[in-house]
Design a protein around this motif. Structure first.
Motif, PDB file in Angstrom:
ATOM      1  N   ASN A  35       1.314   0.166 -14.272  1.00 36.44           N
ATOM      2  CA  ASN A  35       0.652   0.333 -12.986  1.00 36.44           C
ATOM      3  C   ASN A  35      -0.785   0.762 -13.219  1.00 36.44           C
ATOM      4  O   ASN A  35      -1.137   1.314 -14.272  1.00 36.44           O
ATOM      5  CB  ASN A  35       1.397   1.346 -12.119  1.00 36.44           C
ATOM      6  CG  ASN A  35       1.107   2.785 -12.506  1.00 36.44           C
ATOM      7  OD1 ASN A  35       0.194   3.415 -11.971  1.00 36.44           O
ATOM      8  ND2 ASN A  35       1.902   3.324 -13.440  1.00 36.44           N
ATOM      9  N   PHE A  69       6.055   2.387 -14.728  1.00 36.57           N
ATOM     10  CA  PHE A  69       6.742   2.477 -13.430  1.00 36.57           C
ATOM     11  C   PHE A  69       8.117   1.825 -13.544  1.00 36.57           C
ATOM     12  O   PHE A  69       8.349   0.930 -14.363  1.00 36.57           O
ATOM     13  CB  PHE A  69       5.930   1.823 -12.305  1.00 36.57           C
ATOM     14  CG  PHE A  69       6.141   0.338 -12.174  1.00 36.57           C
ATOM     15  CD1 PHE A  69       7.134  -0.182 -11.340  1.00 36.57           C
ATOM     16  CD2 PHE A  69       5.346  -0.551 -12.904  1.00 36.57           C
ATOM     17  CE1 PHE A  69       7.319  -1.541 -11.217  1.00 36.57           C
ATOM     18  CE2 PHE A  69       5.534  -1.919 -12.782  1.00 36.57           C
ATOM     19  CZ  PHE A  69       6.534  -2.431 -11.949  1.00 36.57           C
ATOM     20  N   THR A  85      10.360   3.516  -5.910  1.00 34.00           N
ATOM     21  CA  THR A  85       9.519   3.311  -7.096  1.00 34.00           C
ATOM     22  C   THR A  85       9.041   4.652  -7.621  1.00 34.00           C
ATOM     23  O   THR A  85       8.519   5.487  -6.863  1.00 34.00           O
ATOM     24  CB  THR A  85       8.303   2.433  -6.760  1.00 34.00           C
ATOM     25  OG1 THR A  85       8.762   1.166  -6.289  1.00 34.00           O
ATOM     26  CG2 THR A  85       7.428   2.219  -7.996  1.00 34.00           C
ATOM     27  N   SER A  87       6.500   6.215 -10.548  1.00 34.24           N
ATOM     28  CA  SER A  87       5.407   5.793 -11.435  1.00 34.24           C
ATOM     29  C   SER A  87       4.691   7.017 -12.004  1.00 34.24           C
ATOM     30  O   SER A  87       4.740   8.111 -11.444  1.00 34.24           O
ATOM     31  CB  SER A  87       4.419   4.895 -10.686  1.00 34.24           C
ATOM     32  OG  SER A  87       3.835   5.577  -9.581  1.00 34.24           O
ATOM     33  N   THR A 176       0.439  -4.892  -4.985  1.00 37.29           N
ATOM     34  CA  THR A 176      -0.686  -3.983  -4.788  1.00 37.29           C
ATOM     35  C   THR A 176      -0.460  -3.201  -3.509  1.00 37.29           C
ATOM     36  O   THR A 176      -0.007  -3.755  -2.494  1.00 37.29           O
ATOM     37  CB  THR A 176      -2.020  -4.754  -4.721  1.00 37.29           C
ATOM     38  OG1 THR A 176      -3.104  -3.816  -4.581  1.00 37.29           O
ATOM     39  CG2 THR A 176      -2.036  -5.739  -3.565  1.00 37.29           C
ATOM     40  N   GLN A 194      -2.871   1.402  -5.635  1.00 35.68           N
ATOM     41  CA  GLN A 194      -2.078   1.369  -6.861  1.00 35.68           C
ATOM     42  C   GLN A 194      -1.539  -0.062  -7.032  1.00 35.68           C
ATOM     43  O   GLN A 194      -1.074  -0.687  -6.080  1.00 35.68           O
ATOM     44  CB  GLN A 194      -0.916   2.364  -6.796  1.00 35.68           C
ATOM     45  CG  GLN A 194      -0.200   2.528  -8.118  1.00 35.68           C
ATOM     46  CD  GLN A 194       0.834   3.656  -8.085  1.00 35.68           C
ATOM     47  OE1 GLN A 194       1.218   4.113  -7.017  1.00 35.68           O
ATOM     48  NE2 GLN A 194       1.261   4.099  -9.252  1.00 35.68           N
ATOM     49  N   HIS A 195      -1.629  -0.553  -8.221  1.00 35.40           N
ATOM     50  CA  HIS A 195      -1.209  -1.926  -8.538  1.00 35.40           C
ATOM     51  C   HIS A 195      -0.084  -1.874  -9.566  1.00 35.40           C
ATOM     52  O   HIS A 195      -0.124  -1.067 -10.502  1.00 35.40           O
ATOM     53  CB  HIS A 195      -2.394  -2.730  -9.094  1.00 35.40           C
ATOM     54  CG  HIS A 195      -3.642  -2.583  -8.274  1.00 35.40           C
ATOM     55  ND1 HIS A 195      -3.834  -3.211  -7.068  1.00 35.40           N
ATOM     56  CD2 HIS A 195      -4.769  -1.828  -8.492  1.00 35.40           C
ATOM     57  CE1 HIS A 195      -5.023  -2.888  -6.584  1.00 35.40           C
ATOM     58  NE2 HIS A 195      -5.608  -2.021  -7.422  1.00 35.40           N
ATOM     59  N   PHE A 196       0.894  -2.761  -9.374  1.00 40.03           N
ATOM     60  CA  PHE A 196       2.070  -2.794 -10.262  1.00 40.03           C
ATOM     61  C   PHE A 196       2.259  -4.214 -10.797  1.00 40.03           C
ATOM     62  O   PHE A 196       2.225  -5.194 -10.032  1.00 40.03           O
ATOM     63  CB  PHE A 196       3.339  -2.383  -9.506  1.00 40.03           C
ATOM     64  CG  PHE A 196       3.258  -1.045  -8.835  1.00 40.03           C
ATOM     65  CD1 PHE A 196       3.695   0.097  -9.500  1.00 40.03           C
ATOM     66  CD2 PHE A 196       2.760  -0.915  -7.536  1.00 40.03           C
ATOM     67  CE1 PHE A 196       3.635   1.335  -8.870  1.00 40.03           C
ATOM     68  CE2 PHE A 196       2.698   0.308  -6.921  1.00 40.03           C
ATOM     69  CZ  PHE A 196       3.129   1.449  -7.588  1.00 40.03           C
TER      70      PHE A 196
END
Length: 464
Positions: A35, A69, A85, A87, A176, A194-196
């Protein structure tokens, strides 16, 4: 850090509790990967600035070079799934607000530990784009984020996602999320994105028979089958599923409920008593070669027409008189149809009988025969046997000598004696009758010896 590790273990245990598909077939999914956290949106003073370079300033992203994550989700109906989720990250790049519209300044806030636990509701758009590989989605939810040792806050989240499914159960996913913090300052918790990115595994579907159709959609979950029959088998591959196939082991057309018609008589083998030989429906598929209405297996003469009453054979006519033996009262002697197959008594025969009868000699005053009369009686027997279906009357007569009563009795006794002799020599008693008339019916004068001799007589008459 140790708290996040515990969180990951707990989430993985939760994933392991299920065994069914994110899309309803495999309802569970687990995702893991890396992430990235970007605080730029918090630094922007205007809303349009928060998202104008959402993906352009990746230099500001905080990324750990490890799995950072884990997400577990479950299909909850329709196109919706719900997931959790967890992270972690380390914030080494923090974007400060611009001063006098100058450039954004990026600083290290002190290698702050970042932990987040979020609940996510995802709506899949896969059906809308009619794709089996690309799975775009929108998501929303909320969570709680910890930044460093002292800052934490709840967030309201929303975002977009995209998964590319390599197989039915394995995909590459990207999501995202914009996280809006209600404690929007560096000292507490700034809003951020936050991007995964990682791998997603769907699981939990049950397919006990291994036919590629999940048990919940499989009408025959214990037996491998075909998709077009909702998972039920078609053993003989005739296009008819076994439950509707009267002959599931042997291929046959639908018009015969899946059974073959080997002999081509339009009667399916399973109801055909003679499946190897073409026959008639009236006889359960068995043949009637001569067409006499008697099937071959019951026909004693299957190549010649005949009635059922005679086993399918024609009635015989032994004497050839065109009267069938079954109707012929004289089957061994040719006769006429009018006389039921028996010969008709001719006038010549009656004359012969009476010519013989006139020569019958009795002992004087008695009903006993003289010796020379027996050949005459045998001749009469032979003639009567030629006409076995005819009846005759034997009549006795006397001359006028003696008393009337005595003559009457004598004539009756003599007629009866002839009748009895004929019966004893093979003429049926039912065909014969006898009567005496004494001296009442003379045929000549009783005044002469010759006339009296003529009046003493026996006559044979045909009874019609």
């Amino acid at each position: 850090m140790k708290h996040l590790n515990k969180l990951f273990v707990a989430m993985l245990m939760l994933a392991g509790l299920s065994s069914q598909a994110q899309d309803g077939n495999n309802p569970w999914a687990v995702s893991f990967g890396v992430n990235a956290v970007d605080t730029r949106v918090s630094a922007a003073s205007k809303l349009e600035d928060q998202f104008s370079q959402y993906f352009n300033a990746t230099d500001n992203w905080n990324i750990l070079p490890t799995v950072s994550f884990v997400s577990v989700s479950k299909h909850i109906g329709g196109n919706f799934t719900f997931g959790v989720t967890g992270s972690m990250n380390k914030i080494t790049k923090f974007v400060l607000p611009r001063v006098n519209n100058g450039p954004y300044e990026v600083v290290n806030p002190g290698d702050l530990n970042y932990y987040a636990l979020d609940g996510v509701i995802t709506y899949s758009l896969m059906n809308l784009i009619n794709s089996k590989k690309l799975d775009p989605s929108i998501n929303f939810g909320g969570g709680y984020t910890w930044l460093g040792d002292e800052s934490s806050a709840g967030t309201l989240n929303g975002g977009l996602g995209l998964t590319y499914w390599f197989t039915e159960n394995i995909g590459l996913s990207y999501r995202t999320t914009y996280k809006h913090s209600f404690e929007d300052s560096r000292a507490d918790m700034p809003s951020h994105s936050q991007h995964f990115a990682g791998l997603t595994f769907k699981f939990g579907g049950s397919d006990k028979d291994g036919d590629g159709i999940y048990d919940k959609d499989d009408a025959c979950p214990e037996e491998a089958g075909l998709k077009q029959f909702n998972g039920c088998p078609d053993t003989d591959s005739d296009g008819i599923e076994n439950s509707k196939d009267a002959c599931p082991e042997i291929a046959g057309p639908a018009e015969y409920n899946g059974c073959p018609d080997t002999d081509g008589d339009k009667i399916a083998d399973n109801v055909d008593a003679c499946p190897e030989v073409a026959g008639l429906a009236a006889f359960g598929g068995c043949p009637d070669t001569d067409g006499d209405g008697v099937q071959d297996k019951e026909d004693k003469c299957k190549d010649v027409k005949g009635p059922k009453e005679n086993g399918g054979c024609p009635w015989p006519d032994r004497d050839g008189d065109k009267v069938l033996d079954k109707d012929d009262r004289c089957p061994d002697v040719a006769g006429t149809v009018a006389n039921n197959g028996c010969p008709e008594v001719t006038e010549e025969a009656i004359k012969r009988l009476n010519d013989y009868a006139k020569t019958i000699l009795f002992d004087s005053g008695k009903a006993s025969f003289q010796q020379q009369t027996y050949p005459v009686l045998q001749a009469i027997v032979a003639i009567l046997k030629e006409y076995p279906n005819s009846n005759f009357s034997i009549e006795g007569h006397t001359d006028s000598d003696g008393k009337d009563a005595a003559n009457q009795t004598l004539s009756e006794n003599r007629a009866a004696a002839v009748k009895n002799y004929l019966i004893e020599n093979g003429i049926a008693a039912s065909r014969l009758s006898s009567a005496g008339f004494g001296e009442s019916k003379p045929i000549d004068t009783n005044k002469t010896k010759a006339g009296k001799a003529n009046n003493r007589r026996v006559e044979v008459k045909l009874v019609k």
